[in-house]
Design an enzyme around this catalytic site. Structure first.
Site, mmCIF file in Angstrom:
data_model
loop_
_atom_site.group_PDB
_atom_site.id
_atom_site.type_symbol
_atom_site.label_atom_id
_atom_site.label_comp_id
_atom_site.label_asym_id
_atom_site.label_seq_id
_atom_site.Cartn_x
_atom_site.Cartn_y
_atom_site.Cartn_z
ATOM 1 C CB SER A 248 -0.912 -0.002 1.302
ATOM 2 O OG SER A 248 -1.368 1.129 1.531
ATOM 3 C CE1 TYR B 123 -3.932 -2.798 5.570
ATOM 4 C CE2 TYR B 123 -3.571 -0.641 5.079
ATOM 5 C CZ TYR B 123 -3.775 -1.674 4.628
ATOM 6 O OH TYR B 123 -3.821 -2.048 3.267
ATOM 7 C CE LYS C 169 -1.418 -4.736 3.389
ATOM 8 N NZ LYS C 169 -1.602 -6.053 2.957
HETATM 9 P P1 NAD Z 1 -10.819 -7.005 0.845
HETATM 10 O O1 NAD Z 1 -11.092 -7.114 2.503
HETATM 11 O O2 NAD Z 1 -12.174 -6.889 0.031
HETATM 12 O O3 NAD Z 1 -10.237 -8.510 0.617
HETATM 13 C C1 NAD Z 1 -9.321 -9.264 1.350
HETATM 14 C C2 NAD Z 1 -9.926 -10.707 1.324
HETATM 15 O O4 NAD Z 1 -9.094 -11.566 2.327
HETATM 16 C C3 NAD Z 1 -11.228 -10.743 1.983
HETATM 17 O O5 NAD Z 1 -12.179 -11.465 1.295
HETATM 18 C C4 NAD Z 1 -11.210 -11.637 3.038
HETATM 19 O O6 NAD Z 1 -12.273 -12.319 3.640
HETATM 20 C C5 NAD Z 1 -9.763 -12.322 2.960
HETATM 21 N N1 NAD Z 1 -9.108 -12.653 3.937
HETATM 22 C C6 NAD Z 1 -8.588 -11.883 5.085
HETATM 23 N N2 NAD Z 1 -7.909 -12.649 6.007
HETATM 24 C C7 NAD Z 1 -7.940 -14.019 5.613
HETATM 25 C C8 NAD Z 1 -7.317 -15.123 5.833
HETATM 26 N N3 NAD Z 1 -6.784 -15.451 7.081
HETATM 27 N N4 NAD Z 1 -7.524 -16.146 5.239
HETATM 28 C C9 NAD Z 1 -8.291 -16.289 4.030
HETATM 29 N N5 NAD Z 1 -8.710 -14.947 3.544
HETATM 30 C C10 NAD Z 1 -8.635 -13.962 4.309
HETATM 31 O O7 NAD Z 1 -10.034 -6.024 0.668
HETATM 32 P P2 NAD Z 1 -9.287 -5.328 -0.671
HETATM 33 O O8 NAD Z 1 -9.637 -3.870 -0.839
HETATM 34 O O9 NAD Z 1 -9.652 -6.353 -1.988
HETATM 35 O O10 NAD Z 1 -7.639 -5.539 -0.440
HETATM 36 C C11 NAD Z 1 -6.995 -6.754 -0.756
HETATM 37 C C12 NAD Z 1 -5.436 -6.293 -0.358
HETATM 38 O O11 NAD Z 1 -5.020 -5.067 -0.878
HETATM 39 C C13 NAD Z 1 -5.369 -6.362 1.135
HETATM 40 O O12 NAD Z 1 -4.105 -6.895 1.700
HETATM 41 C C14 NAD Z 1 -5.399 -4.905 1.323
HETATM 42 O O13 NAD Z 1 -4.528 -4.699 2.548
HETATM 43 C C15 NAD Z 1 -4.520 -4.520 0.352
HETATM 44 N N6 NAD Z 1 -4.827 -3.022 -0.021
HETATM 45 C C16 NAD Z 1 -5.914 -2.440 -0.200
HETATM 46 C C17 NAD Z 1 -6.124 -1.167 -0.436
HETATM 47 C C18 NAD Z 1 -7.793 -0.560 -0.669
HETATM 48 O O14 NAD Z 1 -7.858 0.648 -0.616
HETATM 49 N N7 NAD Z 1 -8.876 -1.402 -1.126
HETATM 50 C C19 NAD Z 1 -5.314 -0.293 -0.659
HETATM 51 C C20 NAD Z 1 -3.764 -0.707 -0.402
HETATM 52 C C21 NAD Z 1 -3.733 -1.934 -0.260
HETATM 53 N N1 UFG Z 2 -12.899 11.575 3.075
HETATM 54 C C1 UFG Z 2 -13.877 12.603 3.111
HETATM 55 N N2 UFG Z 2 -14.838 12.192 3.578
HETATM 56 C C2 UFG Z 2 -15.159 10.708 3.841
HETATM 57 C C3 UFG Z 2 -14.193 9.874 3.564
HETATM 58 C C4 UFG Z 2 -12.803 10.193 3.154
HETATM 59 O O1 UFG Z 2 -13.423 13.459 2.760
HETATM 60 O O2 UFG Z 2 -16.228 10.296 4.459
HETATM 61 C C5 UFG Z 2 -11.374 12.085 2.271
HETATM 62 C C6 UFG Z 2 -10.262 11.763 3.314
HETATM 63 O O3 UFG Z 2 -10.020 12.647 4.125
HETATM 64 C C7 UFG Z 2 -9.079 11.886 2.130
HETATM 65 C C8 UFG Z 2 -9.772 11.170 0.904
HETATM 66 O O4 UFG Z 2 -11.188 11.436 1.180
HETATM 67 O O5 UFG Z 2 -8.872 13.073 1.953
HETATM 68 C C9 UFG Z 2 -9.618 9.751 0.667
HETATM 69 O O6 UFG Z 2 -9.868 9.071 1.661
HETATM 70 P P1 UFG Z 2 -9.902 7.536 2.027
HETATM 71 O O7 UFG Z 2 -10.432 7.100 3.308
HETATM 72 O O8 UFG Z 2 -10.990 7.114 0.719
HETATM 73 O O9 UFG Z 2 -8.570 7.025 1.521
HETATM 74 P P2 UFG Z 2 -7.152 7.102 2.320
HETATM 75 O O10 UFG Z 2 -6.290 7.721 1.258
HETATM 76 O O11 UFG Z 2 -7.322 7.654 3.591
HETATM 77 O O12 UFG Z 2 -6.589 5.731 2.530
HETATM 78 C C10 UFG Z 2 -6.805 4.491 1.544
HETATM 79 C C11 UFG Z 2 -6.840 3.256 2.138
HETATM 80 C C12 UFG Z 2 -5.903 2.719 3.113
HETATM 81 C C13 UFG Z 2 -4.315 2.867 2.185
HETATM 82 C C14 UFG Z 2 -4.478 4.268 1.526
HETATM 83 C C15 UFG Z 2 -3.112 4.279 0.513
HETATM 84 O O13 UFG Z 2 -8.233 3.393 3.154
HETATM 85 O O14 UFG Z 2 -5.833 1.673 3.719
HETATM 86 O O15 UFG Z 2 -5.446 4.725 0.825
HETATM 87 O O16 UFG Z 2 -3.148 3.454 -0.297
HETATM 88 F F1 UFG Z 2 -3.307 2.866 3.062
#
Ligand code: NAD
Ligand code: UFG
Length: 333
Positions: A124, A148, A152
């Site tokens: 991330s 979190y 990572k």
């Molecule tokens: P998500 O929660 O939709 O998907 C993660 C999946 O992993 C889920 O389906 C959950 O059931 C499964 N899981 C969790 N723990 C498990 C375990 N112990 N065994 C088997 N399955 C398990 O999240 P996502 O948004 O698809 O994110 C996927 C990956 O990308 C994550 O590692 C997350 O940290 C990373 N990531 C996501 C974002 C974002 O904004 N969505 C940003 C940066 C990194």
């Molecule tokens: N925001 C609002 N109102 C809301 C939600 C968010 O104004 O109700 C704003 C936040 O302050 C920020 C922007 O929208 O300025 C984006 O916020 P998000 O919560 O959608 O995303 P972040 O950038 O805070 O974080 C996301 C993931 C993290 C990840 C990060 C970088 O949630 O897990 O992107 O990948 F680490």
């Protein structure tokens, strides 16, 4: 030879399963449905008209996980499985460290035992120090501000240390994934009140919340609101296919930013959503959210040069596809 997709029922995992199948890869997916449902797997099968093995397994259960390694020849793993909510990680640090680190360690052990040499890891942009200069390059200093983020950071270090001669590990640092598959069949449907901007916007458009609260309008940005690098989840999924192609032909451990390289403010996003979907979104300004940076966006050049990946979808695509999926969820309730 199969690609093992852990967390395959999740938001990014399910879209990646679709793109892997479209690209001709054979997959096996695993998930324990901690934060997803079997509907996502059915959705992938429906979109691709393809069947593939799926295992409901907790990756913390090494013996159960090993059964997949024993049954299939795995050429590459994509490790999405993990917990991802920043706020929840502050409240439940032990659960976060346990789940995110031990699932990764279990995979590393089994890779060694079964001679699987390639892994793509879901990292991330949160691994970059908050005071790093923008746009963020992969060589920027690393750090974290919450459990979190530390999971990572630590998993990246574990994988750098574990990557042996002849192995290929890609650490993919995602920026802000949004949007949904254009079919409206799979997308992001968080349970409870969403923390992230895009699902909150989508639910507000559906009438589930009174208004969107814009967290801070006094940042040092053009319109005072927070700026992020939003990437369409289908582009992100295609980035994983490129990373698999790369890992099958190269060795070593490399980090890659997956973003668009473009900063979009909260107000710009709200206006784009209104325009793309021809609706009005009620919103108001609220105080800054604790822990937020003013600005975060990627320098995406390394992924373009080394993986041949470039995000292609527009802000309009992100807004339109989010809303299409949200309406499908509504119709389903
Ligand atoms: P998500 O929660 O939709 O998907 C993660 C999946 O992993 C889920 O389906 C959950 O059931 C499964 N899981 C969790 N723990 C498990 C375990 N112990 N065994 C088997 N399955 C398990 O999240 P996502 O948004 O698809 O994110 C996927 C990956 O990308 C994550 O590692 C997350 O940290 C990373 N990531 C996501 C974002 C974002 O904004 N969505 C940003 C940066 C990194
Ligand atoms: N925001 C609002 N109102 C809301 C939600 C968010 O104004 O109700 C704003 C936040 O302050 C920020 C922007 O929208 O300025 C984006 O916020 P998000 O919560 O959608 O995303 P972040 O950038 O805070 O974080 C996301 C993931 C993290 C990840 C990060 C970088 O949630 O897990 O992107 O990948 F680490």
């Amino acid at each position: 030879m199969k690609i093992l997709v852990t967390g395959g029922a999740g938001y990014i995992g399910s879209h990646t399963c679709v793109e892997l199948i479209n690209a001709g890869y054979e997959i096996v997916a695993a998930d324990n449905f901690l934060n997803s449902t079997p509907k996502a797997i059915e959705g992938v099968r429906k979109i691709t008209a393809a069947d593939f093995p799926f295992y409901e397994v907790d990756l913390l259960d090494e013996a159960e996980l090993e059964k997949i390694f024993a049954e299939f020849e795995i050429s590459c793993i994509i490790h999405f499985a993990g917990l991802k909510a920043v706020g929840e990680s502050v409240a439940k640090p032990v659960e976060y460290y346990n789940n995110n680190i031990n699932t990764t360690l279990n995979l590393c052990k089994l890779m060694k035992k079964y001679d699987v040499k390639r892994l793509i890891f879901s990292s991330s942009a949160t691994v970059y120090r908050a005071d790093s200069p923008m746009p963020l390059t992969e060589s920027a200093e690393l750090g974290a501000t919450n459990p979190y983020g530390w999971t990572k950071f630590m998993c990246e270090q574990i994988l750098r240390d574990t990557c042996q001669e002849g192995w290929a590990v890609a650490l993919l640092r995602y920026f802000n994934p949004v949007g949904a598959h254009e079919s409206g069949i799979i997308g992001e449907n968080p349970s409870g009140v969403p923390n992230n901007l895009m699902p909150f916007i989508a639910q507000t458009a559906r009438g589930l919340h009174k208004e969107v609260r814009v967290f801070g309008n006094d940042y040092d940005t053009p319109d005072g609101t927070g700026v992020r690098d939003y990437i369409h989840v289908v582009d992100l999924a295609k980035g994983h296919v490129k990373a698999v192609d790369y890992a099958l032909k190269n060795t070593g451990c490399e980090a890659f930013n997956l973003g668009s390289g473009r900063g979009i403010s909260v107000v710009e996003m709200l206006q784009a959503f209104e325009r793309a979907n021809d609706l009005k979104l009620p919103y108001s300004f609220a105080p800054r959210r604790a822990g937020d940076n003013a600005v975060s966006y990627a320098n995406p050049e390394k992924a373009e040069k080394m993986l041949g990946f470039k995000a292609e979808k527009t802000l309009e695509d992100m807004c339109r596809d989010t809303w299409r999926f949200q309406r499908a969820v509504q119709a389903d309730v």
